[in-house]
Motif scaffolding. Sequence first.
Motif: not given
Length: 84
Positions: A2, A4-5, A8-9
């Motif tokens: 989560y 890492k996402n 990136c977001h």
Amino acid sequence: MYVKNMLCHFEITNGHLLQITTDNTSSNRSMTHELQSTLEASGIEWPALRNHIPCMVHVILVASGGFISSLAAKGHIMSWEAYE
């Protein structure tokens, strides 16, 4: 995964994340340590202990709330409605 996402977001994958200010809950300490691990896996040094700043205002609020609660006096009048 989560963390890492989210990085990136918000396009925070190049090491430009300086610090995080949060309240004092233990889940935020866990989150910053997870963030440290995620960034280290990408080759970015981000020491959680140095870069996580607990919000001093929140610390003061929690402490003052505890202090005010300790002053609660027991009496016959339970609310302001008794004066109306």
